[in-house]
Enzyme design. Structure first.
Site, mmCIF file in Angstrom:
data_model
loop_
_atom_site.group_PDB
_atom_site.id
_atom_site.type_symbol
_atom_site.label_atom_id
_atom_site.label_comp_id
_atom_site.label_asym_id
_atom_site.label_seq_id
_atom_site.Cartn_x
_atom_site.Cartn_y
_atom_site.Cartn_z
ATOM 1 N N LYS A 1 20.174 47.385 22.732
ATOM 2 C CA LYS A 1 19.335 48.511 23.168
ATOM 3 C C LYS A 1 19.878 49.249 24.392
ATOM 4 O O LYS A 1 19.132 49.812 25.178
ATOM 5 C CB LYS A 1 17.883 48.057 23.466
ATOM 6 C CG LYS A 1 17.202 47.273 22.383
ATOM 7 C CD LYS A 1 17.383 47.822 21.008
ATOM 8 C CE LYS A 1 16.694 49.138 20.749
ATOM 9 N NZ LYS A 1 17.078 49.664 19.380
ATOM 10 N N ARG B 1 14.522 56.552 19.621
ATOM 11 C CA ARG B 1 13.141 56.706 19.123
ATOM 12 C C ARG B 1 12.286 57.463 20.128
ATOM 13 O O ARG B 1 12.586 57.490 21.315
ATOM 14 C CB ARG B 1 12.520 55.316 18.920
ATOM 15 C CG ARG B 1 13.058 54.559 17.773
ATOM 16 C CD ARG B 1 12.107 53.409 17.439
ATOM 17 N NE ARG B 1 12.584 52.715 16.253
ATOM 18 C CZ ARG B 1 13.392 51.652 16.287
ATOM 19 N NH1 ARG B 1 13.785 51.156 17.442
ATOM 20 N NH2 ARG B 1 13.778 51.091 15.161
ATOM 21 N N TYR C 1 8.700 57.277 21.850
ATOM 22 C CA TYR C 1 7.517 56.416 22.088
ATOM 23 C C TYR C 1 6.953 56.745 23.467
ATOM 24 O O TYR C 1 7.652 57.330 24.310
ATOM 25 C CB TYR C 1 7.860 54.919 21.962
ATOM 26 C CG TYR C 1 9.214 54.499 22.518
ATOM 27 C CD1 TYR C 1 9.385 54.323 23.890
ATOM 28 C CD2 TYR C 1 10.305 54.262 21.679
ATOM 29 C CE1 TYR C 1 10.626 53.928 24.396
ATOM 30 C CE2 TYR C 1 11.544 53.876 22.172
ATOM 31 C CZ TYR C 1 11.691 53.697 23.541
ATOM 32 O OH TYR C 1 12.897 53.318 24.042
HETATM 33 P P1 A3P Z 1 15.854 53.911 22.052
HETATM 34 O O1 A3P Z 1 15.786 54.059 20.580
HETATM 35 O O2 A3P Z 1 14.892 52.920 22.580
HETATM 36 O O3 A3P Z 1 15.772 55.229 22.775
HETATM 37 P P2 A3P Z 1 21.475 50.134 20.621
HETATM 38 O O4 A3P Z 1 22.303 50.972 19.703
HETATM 39 O O5 A3P Z 1 22.314 49.310 21.548
HETATM 40 O O6 A3P Z 1 20.432 49.342 19.889
HETATM 41 O O7 A3P Z 1 20.719 51.098 21.574
HETATM 42 C C1 A3P Z 1 19.784 52.017 21.099
HETATM 43 C C2 A3P Z 1 19.564 52.979 22.219
HETATM 44 O O8 A3P Z 1 20.716 53.787 22.392
HETATM 45 C C3 A3P Z 1 18.468 53.961 21.984
HETATM 46 O O9 A3P Z 1 17.286 53.348 22.424
HETATM 47 C C4 A3P Z 1 18.891 55.158 22.805
HETATM 48 O O10 A3P Z 1 18.153 55.305 23.969
HETATM 49 C C5 A3P Z 1 20.338 54.866 23.192
HETATM 50 N N1 A3P Z 1 21.278 55.943 22.942
HETATM 51 C C6 A3P Z 1 22.268 56.267 23.785
HETATM 52 N N2 A3P Z 1 22.981 57.304 23.295
HETATM 53 C C7 A3P Z 1 22.438 57.604 22.105
HETATM 54 C C8 A3P Z 1 22.745 58.606 21.140
HETATM 55 N N3 A3P Z 1 23.743 59.429 21.316
HETATM 56 N N4 A3P Z 1 21.978 58.659 20.053
HETATM 57 C C9 A3P Z 1 20.944 57.790 19.884
HETATM 58 N N5 A3P Z 1 20.613 56.843 20.769
HETATM 59 C C10 A3P Z 1 21.343 56.749 21.878
#
Ligand code: A3P
Length: 884
Positions: A618, A839, A841
């Site tokens: 995350k 996401r 939220y």
């Molecule tokens: P959220 O969905 O809570 O915002 P991981 O891939 O390690 O599971 O991390 C997911 C998180 O990557 C997302 O958390 C988001 O905040 C972050 N993120 C960073 N850059 C992103 C991008 N370019 N597109 C989508 N999510 C991104």
């Protein structure tokens, strides 16, 4: 020459005279040639079969070990049990003080402790003392000083603390005393103790004081008869009842006699026990280092005694002598019937010393009856005596497992299996050894599978795990339900056939037997599987000599109880003793030449990643994963059907599937130097064993991790679980989860832990930095990855030294609908991550924000210190957090 002359004569005689005469002569000639050819054939065959072993001048040496004491006398010295209730207050660890960890004495001490698998802490004397106690318990069971100077020159405060610790917890010391460097000094008093040291003496006839309570493994009563060649011994003089001699010797003439030498045959004390009646501390002093083999025995008995049995060895030693390559030897070096008789007789004698002793014969059936007539009779004799021995399958034609696929391996094994059936060979122990150790480690999966299918193998042994040397660090492991046990060498190899040509001379072998390397395998290893070969039982029968001698020697000098049990029982015992060994540790097979030699030529270490994105979850790992793949020189792993794109090899059960399994996830790179294979598994970052495992397999790999505000990370995880319909996340609020007490239901605690623990970055990062230098670890500020991925990708490329350098401005673009940067597709569209990434939220409530601020505060402070120490840039979110 002879043939030429014969031909010339034949030509002249034959061509002379009329053609008629020639017909008659032709007949005679043909029959002469036939006869001659026949004679030549017989002669060659005879020569081939019988004369090639001309070098066979069997001259088997007789074991020359005789104990001074007879069995009755020996039985008077029963091993002491050192266990007392004092041991309950101390830890099973030793503290070793050294002046330099590279000195000879320090290395000897640490390697002996490693051999004995005793946990130790090494301290340099000039430094502060480590913490000696932990919740009312002493952390160390024995204190060892590399030299007496290290003890007496300790600063006063530390010395008092240490002495007091030893008095309070009844912890003893072992102190090595070395001769003064300056030759002028002959005697010196030990400051604060009524003890005088006499320096630079030579000794002979070393023997042990039978009447002390120290001897457990060591059996007193014998004498080392030779001069002990050095003249750097320290001997002890004293006049106080606290001292009790542990060993005596006679003074010997120094090796370099000078004119002033006056012969002196008096008895001196070479190792000494201070019983502690003077100052409450028990000490053992050694007048020389551990090069002298008897000192190794006194050392381990001393540790047992001084630790009140906390660090006591068992007296049982399980041994198995494997005889590999039965039937395989080169013609002229194989066993004859006489050799087989000798082997059976020796076995009978050894059975009196080692309960249930049987030579364990590994056979390759294809070679049966492939020797001279004498040797073929030997083969037959082995089969006639088959029920006297234990047996295991080697390989039908002694093939190296790593060169074949499973079908071929099975075919070979089945042939050997049928051979065993045809000849009624009792193969009973679910044990096998791979020729040349091939396929056992590095693991060749088809071998394990074929073993299972054909022989139902449960135990094997190798000397290659983790490496051949140092021998005392060899270990066992379990793979695919096969227990792989460490294997010992005994100084005999396929080519060591004669005593006169033994490499280094007979003395070398005898030294190994009499206190040297081979003796030490008995002393230190509770479980020993020895490797020998058929040729060692033929020719000079060196294996019979070696084992009979060493076992006699062990019986003379020790109380060890030698036993043989089945390999399966041995395996079970080994892993009961060392459960921590069960899990294997994979290493890169291409790093170590010996491993590479027994690794399939069809496999390539180029199929291992050059860098890893390790998480934590995350923090934006998927975005980074996607962006990296835009680069043409970067190749990601193939997707795993179980864990979506992640391989998750180093953190969980997949690790047990082995590196063949891991490598299958990577393409064979087109250009191994310029292509960068990588994988991203976001839960590597906080996996307890991951840094160690990664380092063992890929010590040069580069690591990338991403850090965001841990509070946000925790919340994102909770949202992720809720979105996945997790029952607990659906029924408990975020606040309830993160504040859940330890009494909460297990599932709630699990979600709490997965939300909070990966965010304790400092702890996890510290683990990585224990194994990797900071220049191999790149830390991305997760906030920047979101807001300015182009700059981040620029830095990532620099860190990886990757070519060509890509300008990500051309490939990434902010997508206002998604609210994140997305990849620009070939049709100039935004190719964003799926719905589960980025996401929407509601924001975290204030109470949770406050709770998490407090929860992470201390760790964040420590993190910023750790980052500064390693010259990392402090992430913006952390700067802000600390300034609030
Ligand atoms: P959220 O969905 O809570 O915002 P991981 O891939 O390690 O599971 O991390 C997911 C998180 O990557 C997302 O958390 C988001 O905040 C972050 N993120 C960073 N850059 C992103 C991008 N370019 N597109 C989508 N999510 C991104």
């Amino acid at each position: 020459m002879m043939f030429k002359r014969f031909w010339e004569r034949l030509k002249t005689n034959y061509l002379r005279g009329s053609p008629l005469h020639r017909v008659g002569r032709t007949k005679t000639l043909v029959s002469a040639i036939v006869c001659l050819s026949f004679l030549l054939f017989i002669a060659f065959t005879y020569h081939f079969l019988n004369s090639s072993p001309v070098h066979r001048i069997a001259n088997p040496p007789e074991p020359a070990i005789t104990c001074r004491m007879n069995n009755l006398q020996k039985s008077m010295f029963t091993p002491k049990d050192h266990t007392s209730k004092e041991r309950l207050h101390i830890g099973a660890r030793v503290l070793v003080f050294v002046e330099s960890q590279y000195s000879k004495a320090a290395k000897q001490i640490t390697s002996s402790l490693q051999y004995a698998r005793i946990d130790y802490k090494l301290e340099n004397t000039g430094h502060n003392l480590p913490t000696l106690t932990h919740s009312d318990k002493g952390r160390f069971a024995v204190i060892i000083f590399e030299s007496l100077e290290a003890y007496v020159n300790m600063d006063n405060w530390n010395r008092q603390l240490l002495d007091k610790y030893c008095q309070d917890y009844k912890v003893g010391m072992i102190i090595f005393v070395h001769s003064a460097d300056e030759y002028g000094i002959e005697k010196e008093k030990v400051p604060g103790l009524p003890l005088i040291l006499r320096y630079n003496v030579a000794v002979k006839d070393y023997r042990l004081n039978a009447f002390t309570d120290i001897w457990r493994i060591t059996k007193p009563g014998e004498t080392v008869l030779d001069n002990i060649e050095e003249d750097d011994w320290v001997v002890f003089e004293y006049n106080h009842s606290t001292y009790e001699p542990l060993s005596y010797a006679k003074l010997a003439p120094p090796p370099y006699l000078n004119s002033r030498y006056i012969p002196d045959n008096s008895t001196v004390v070479c190792a000494l026990l201070d019983r502690g009646t003077l100052d409450g501390i028990q000490r053992i002093f050694f007048g020389n280092d551990l090069s002298f083999w008897v000192h190794q025995m006194i050392f381990i008995d001393g540790i047992s005694y001084l630790s009140h049995g906390k660090l006591s060895f068992d007296l049982e030693r399980y041994i198995l002598v494997d005889v590999d390559d039965i039937f395989v030897g080169i013609t002229g070096t194989r066993m004859t019937a006489e050799d087989v008789e000798a082997m059976a007789k020796t076995q009978e004698r050894l059975q009196k010393e080692v309960s249930n002793f049987h030579f364990n014969l590994g056979f390759s059936g294809w070679f049966y009856q492939h020797g001279t007539s004498l040797e073929n009779a030997g083969d037959q004799k082995i089969l006639e005596y088959r029920n006297k021995f234990w047996w295991f399958g080697h390989m039908w034609r002694h093939e190296q497992g790593h060169k074949f696929d499973q079908a071929k391996l099975e075919t070979s094994m089945i042939k050997n299996y049928q051979f065993a059936k045809e000849h009624d060979i009792p193969v009973m122990h679910q044990y096998a050894v791979a020729p040349h150790h091939s396929g056992v480690y590095p693991v060749h999966e088809p071998l394990y599978q074929a073993w299972k299918n054909v022989w139902d193998i449960r135990v094997t042994s190798t000397e290659e795990y983790p490496r051949l040397y140092p021998s005392w660090k060899r270990r066992g492991f379990i793979h695919k339900r096969v227990m792989v046990l460490p294997r010992q060498t005994c100084g005999l190899f396929t080519k060591t056939l004669y005593i006169d040509t033994y490499p280094g001379g007979r003395k070398k072998l005898d030294d190994s037997i009499q206190g040297g390397e081979l003796f030490k395998t008995f002393l230190y290893n509770p479980i020993n599987i020895y490797m020998t070969h058929m040729g060692n039982y033929a020719n000079d029968r060196l294996a019979l000599y070696t084992f009979e001698s060493v076992i006699k020697f062990v019986k003379c000098w020790t109380n060890l109880k030698l036993k043989q049990v089945t390999p399966l029982e041995m395996g079970i015992k080994y892993f009961e003793m060392y459960p921590e060994d069960k899990e294997p540790v994979w290493q890169d097979p291409c790093v170590y030449k010996r491993h590479l030699q027994i690794w399939s030529a069809n496999k390539s270490c180029d199929r291992l990643p050059k860098f890893l994105v390790v998480g934590p979850q995350k923090t934006g790992t998927t975005a980074l994963y996607k962006f990296l793949q835009i680069h043409p020189a970067i190749l990601a792993n193939y997707n795993s059907p179980e864990t979506f794109e992640e391989v998750q090899f180093f953190n969980g059960n997949n690790y047990h599937k082995g590196i063949d399994w891991y490598m299958e996830f990577f393409p064979v790179p087109g250009n191994a130097t310029s292509d960068f294979l990588f994988e991203k598994s976001a839960n590597y970052f906080d996996g307890e064993l991951v840094p160690y495992r990664v380092h063992s397999l890929l010590p040069k790999i580069k690591i990338i991790c991403i850090l965001i505000d841990p509070a946000k990370r925790a919340y994102s995880w909770y949202q992720h679980m809720q979105a996945h319909g997790d029952h607990i996340a659906g029924n408990y609020t975020f606040h309830e989860i993160i504040t859940a007490p330890d009494s909460a239901p297990r599932k709630v605690r699990e979600l709490r832990n997965r939300s909070l623990i990966p965010g304790i970055y400092v702890q996890h990062l510290q683990k990585w930095l224990e194994f990797f230098p900071s220049r191999q670890i790149f830390i991305i500020d997760g906030g920047r990855l979101k807001s300015n991925p182009v700059a981040v990708m620029h830095n990532v490329q620099r860190f990886l030294h990757i070519e060509p350098h890509y300008d990500y401005n051309d490939y990434l673009r902010f997508d206002s609908k998604k609210g994140f940067f997305c990849q620009v597709s070939s049709t100039n569209k935004s190719d964003c991550l799926g719905r589960s990434k980025g996401r929407h939220y509601p924001p975290m409530n204030e109470t949770s924000v406050e709770f998490l601020k407090q929860f992470y505060r201390k760790n964040n402070v420590a993190l910023s210190k750790l980052l500064s120490k390693h010259k990392y840039r402090i992430p913006d979110w952390l700067e802000k957090e600390l300034s609030d």
